[in-house]
Scaffold this motif. Structure first.
Motif: not given
Length: 143
Positions: A16, A18-19, A42-44
């Protein structure tokens, strides 16, 4: 009895970003991890997926690969499947939506992995399961 739950085909941990991560950096991670997709968070919270096809389309449109990955990937109407769903259901979803990567989620809706079409067709026992489903359609798409 042959196992037929989609979660049994998850063979790598979630990869993954992050945005806000550039598409270029996402592609470097994908290459390093030898995967064809990467989840966007976006975060979790899962907000999207970026795949090899997204990269191909971006290059064909002369997009700037320094753009945030969420601008070039899929962030609306994500297709997911429950971890206990049968493999043939996953194959049908992929065929129906013309996708090659499917996000597998647990009972809480949290992503636990990604299964690719290669994961499905690469297993001899999986092909046997798929050949025994009631409704078998031709796989359409380019590779």
């Amino acid at each position: 009895m042959t196992p037929n739950k989609i979660k049994l085909l998850i063979n790598k941990p979630i990869i993954k970003v992050q945005k806000g991560t550039s598409a270029r950096d996402a592609v470097k991670i994908m290459a390093k991890e030898n995967v064809g997709s990467i989840l966007i968070f976006d975060g979790d919270k899962l907000i999207g997926i970026f795949t090899e096809r997204d990269l191909l389309r971006a290059v064909a449109r002369d997009e700037d690969l320094n753009k945030p990955v969420e601008e070039l990937g899929t962030t609306k109407n994500l297709i997911t499947i429950d971890e206990d769903s049968p493999i043939n259901v996953a194959a049908e979803l992929m065929s129906k939506h013309c996708i090659r990567h499917l996000i597998v989620v647990n009972k809480s809706g949290k992503p636990i992995g990604v299964v690719s079409i290669r994961d499905i067709i690469g297993e001899k026992h999986i092909l046997s399961i798929l050949s025994n489903v009631d409704k078998v359609e031709e796989w359409i798409g380019g590779d």
